[in-house]
Design a protein around this motif. Sequence first.
Motif, PDB file in Angstrom:
ATOM      1  N   LEU A 114     -43.019 142.239  59.283  1.00 35.16           N
ATOM      2  CA  LEU A 114     -43.325 140.870  59.981  1.00 35.16           C
ATOM      3  C   LEU A 114     -43.961 140.787  61.123  1.00 35.16           C
ATOM      4  N   SER A 115     -45.252 140.138  61.171  1.00 28.93           N
ATOM      5  CA  SER A 115     -46.075 140.114  62.418  1.00 28.93           C
ATOM      6  C   SER A 115     -46.490 138.756  62.349  1.00 28.93           C
ATOM      7  N   ALA A 116     -45.510 137.665  62.312  1.00 29.85           N
ATOM      8  CA  ALA A 116     -46.153 136.403  62.421  1.00 29.85           C
ATOM      9  C   ALA A 116     -44.953 135.365  62.618  1.00 29.85           C
ATOM     10  N   ASP A 117     -44.987 134.082  62.866  1.00 37.48           N
ATOM     11  CA  ASP A 117     -43.881 133.192  62.779  1.00 37.48           C
ATOM     12  C   ASP A 117     -43.946 132.365  61.745  1.00 37.48           C
ATOM     13  N   LEU A 118     -42.916 132.191  60.687  1.00 41.74           N
ATOM     14  CA  LEU A 118     -42.996 131.409  59.596  1.00 41.74           C
ATOM     15  C   LEU A 118     -41.764 130.326  59.385  1.00 41.74           C
ATOM     16  N   THR A 119     -41.983 129.474  58.809  1.00 40.63           N
ATOM     17  CA  THR A 119     -41.035 128.679  58.387  1.00 40.63           C
ATOM     18  C   THR A 119     -40.505 128.546  56.934  1.00 40.63           C
ATOM     19  N   THR A 134     -29.848 126.559  65.844  1.00 45.96           N
ATOM     20  CA  THR A 134     -30.212 125.663  66.899  1.00 45.96           C
ATOM     21  C   THR A 134     -30.974 124.609  66.309  1.00 45.96           C
ATOM     22  N   ALA A 135     -30.451 123.346  66.788  1.00 43.56           N
ATOM     23  CA  ALA A 135     -30.849 122.004  66.218  1.00 43.56           C
ATOM     24  C   ALA A 135     -30.997 122.017  64.809  1.00 43.56           C
ATOM     25  N   GLY A 136     -29.941 122.598  64.056  1.00 44.49           N
ATOM     26  CA  GLY A 136     -30.000 122.402  62.709  1.00 44.49           C
ATOM     27  C   GLY A 136     -31.105 123.566  61.705  1.00 44.49           C
ATOM     28  N   VAL A 137     -31.473 124.505  62.706  1.00 42.79           N
ATOM     29  CA  VAL A 137     -32.444 125.435  61.922  1.00 42.79           C
ATOM     30  C   VAL A 137     -31.803 126.810  62.433  1.00 42.79           C
ATOM     31  N   TRP A 138     -32.144 127.481  61.473  1.00 33.25           N
ATOM     32  CA  TRP A 138     -31.879 128.978  61.688  1.00 33.25           C
ATOM     33  C   TRP A 138     -33.019 129.921  62.293  1.00 33.25           C
ATOM     34  N   GLU A 139     -32.735 130.517  63.146  1.00 33.75           N
ATOM     35  CA  GLU A 139     -34.032 131.637  63.699  1.00 33.75           C
ATOM     36  C   GLU A 139     -33.567 132.796  63.592  1.00 33.75           C
ATOM     37  N   LEU A 140     -34.415 133.603  62.816  1.00 31.73           N
ATOM     38  CA  LEU A 140     -34.233 135.028  62.607  1.00 31.73           C
ATOM     39  C   LEU A 140     -35.379 135.708  63.241  1.00 31.73           C
ATOM     40  N   LYS A 141     -35.034 136.819  64.392  1.00 39.33           N
ATOM     41  CA  LYS A 141     -36.009 137.386  65.077  1.00 39.33           C
ATOM     42  C   LYS A 141     -35.980 139.062  64.650  1.00 39.33           C
ATOM     43  N   THR A 142     -37.178 139.429  64.468  1.00 38.91           N
ATOM     44  CA  THR A 142     -37.516 140.826  64.298  1.00 38.91           C
ATOM     45  C   THR A 142     -38.353 141.173  65.743  1.00 38.91           C
ATOM     46  N   SER A 143     -38.918 142.598  65.782  1.00 36.18           N
ATOM     47  CA  SER A 143     -39.282 142.783  67.179  1.00 36.18           C
ATOM     48  C   SER A 143     -40.751 142.018  67.378  1.00 36.18           C
ATOM     49  N   SER A 144     -41.104 141.850  65.986  1.00 35.18           N
ATOM     50  CA  SER A 144     -42.563 141.154  66.191  1.00 35.18           C
ATOM     51  C   SER A 144     -42.832 139.843  65.231  1.00 35.18           C
ATOM     52  N   GLY A 145     -41.825 139.239  65.006  1.00 35.72           N
ATOM     53  CA  GLY A 145     -41.968 137.883  64.483  1.00 35.72           C
ATOM     54  C   GLY A 145     -40.526 137.064  64.364  1.00 35.72           C
ATOM     55  N   THR A 146     -40.881 135.743  64.141  1.00 37.91           N
ATOM     56  CA  THR A 146     -39.664 135.119  63.945  1.00 37.91           C
ATOM     57  C   THR A 146     -39.816 134.171  62.701  1.00 37.91           C
ATOM     58  N   ILE A 147     -38.597 133.965  62.025  1.00 37.56           N
ATOM     59  CA  ILE A 147     -38.622 133.274  60.874  1.00 37.56           C
ATOM     60  C   ILE A 147     -37.484 131.927  61.097  1.00 37.56           C
ATOM     61  N   ARG A 148     -38.089 130.747  60.807  1.00 37.71           N
ATOM     62  CA  ARG A 148     -37.249 129.560  60.818  1.00 37.71           C
ATOM     63  C   ARG A 148     -36.929 129.278  59.475  1.00 37.71           C
ATOM     64  N   ALA A 149     -35.712 129.117  59.354  1.00 40.13           N
ATOM     65  CA  ALA A 149     -34.995 128.621  57.727  1.00 40.13           C
ATOM     66  C   ALA A 149     -34.086 127.701  57.715  1.00 40.13           C
TER      67      ALA A 149
END
Length: 425
Positions: free
Chosen positions: A22-27, A213-228
């Motif tokens: 993962l190297s980006a931020d995705l929803t 937070t604020a009704g959304v899950w945030e998963l972080k890796t060392s180089s990206g974030t997923i909002r789900a």
Amino acid sequence: MSDHDQSLWRKTCQEHVESTSLSADLTVDLAVIGGGYTGCAAALTAARAGASVCLLEAQEIGHGGSGRNVGLVNAGLWLPPEDIRGYLGANAGDRLIDLLAAAPSAVFDLINQHGIACDPVRKGTLHCAHSTAGSRNLQTRYAQLTASGAPVKLLSAEQARQRTGSAAFHEALFDPRAGTIQPLAYVRGLARCATEVGAQVFTNSPVQSLKHTAGVWELKTSSGTIRAKSVMQATNAYHQHLQASAPAYVPVYYFQYSTGPLSDNLRASLLPGGEGAWDTGLIMTSFRMDSQGRLIIGAMGDLGHVGSGAHSAWIRRKMTALYPQLADQALVEGWHGRIAMTSDHLPKITRIGPNALSVHGFSGRGIGPGTVFGRMMAESLLANDPALLPVPIVSSHRESWAGLRRAYFETGAALTHLIKARFGP
Ligand SMILES: Cc1cc2nc3c(=O)[nH]c(=O)nc-3n(C[C@H](O)[C@H](O)[C@H](O)COP(=O)(O)OP(=O)(O)OC[C@H]3O[C@@H](n4cnc5c(N)ncnc54)[C@H](O)[C@@H]3O)c2cc1C
């Protein structure tokens, strides 16, 4: 060298899945943590249903139990039906028994539908009695399974000898619903199919933090974030990071060795009907053939410590005791994996927050159950309907003395193997 590098399954796997880290931020609608059967079946189900889904795997697809196991596709759990009903109650117990009776069909249907190149063989399995106590165990299982409608057959010592090719067994329980696969190829195939229907699969991407937070899950890796909107954690015995949602289980190690491809004559003398097999020993032994005519034999134990020479010496003696004609065969590949056992041997679904579930504890029976649990958990999370889950959610799950019990299993297995390697199988 990792404990997985010497695996026959890695050497012979015909399935490949394209993936990057993962190297980006995705929803997305659903984020899945863990690339074993459970996570991959969930990602495939969600993508097929039209949801946006991404799967994050810390290492490679099949790094955990899914890439290391024996490949026995069983119809059910370790527990016989009455024990399942005893723990879950009659209604939930019967529902789980029925779901898992159909689990091999779920696995073999997926393999056929998607053309997964994992050497599927649906010729049944043989649970073999190693002693008179083992025979009693099989008779109890037979009575309970037939009362639940399972088409199992109890075979005599002579029939067991014909089917296994070994004179070592008192009886055997044949289950025609079951079969064998190349386990790593199956999980990679599931991941490949998930990407083909739109799931995003990221490998070498350990999830390091998980927060809502604020009704959304945030998963972080060392180089990206997923909002789900929803999260499914399927990390079982290979869980890393994420201390707050760490599963509680008793770790049990299981190792396997394989011969090279055997001559046609030898091949014809071992498991000629193509079943996979294991015995009733407390420190159990499994044995099966692969598509190239190798024997794969395994038992409880960890190959990664100083006492592990006892395991390899013992397995050689065990192989020769079962099949004297293999006395000159070298054991070529050896590897091990970690099983997440729960004390009642039932898988646990726990809630890790709003619209977020974790599952673990397949207790050595995860090919069929992982496939079924993954599918149903994805359906439940997408519909926000807990009634769609295969078992009720447990509010929390703890195992006491886990480390001690692991030490007991490993010391017990190493000592048993040490003694039996010297004095007989
Ligand atoms: C040696 C052995 C023999 C077995 N034999 C059989 C058998 O014959 N039949 C059978 O039905 N079952 C068998 N089992 C059990 C079966 O293999 C497991 O129950 C099943 O593979 C579990 O699948 P899973 O998807 O839940 O977990 P796993 O396949 O273990 O996958 C979990 C994944 O999560 C990843 N992960 C962990 N933490 C993170 C994180 N923070 N971020 C991202 N990813 C993470 C891991 O890297 C791992 O790949 C056996 C198990 C072992 C070890």
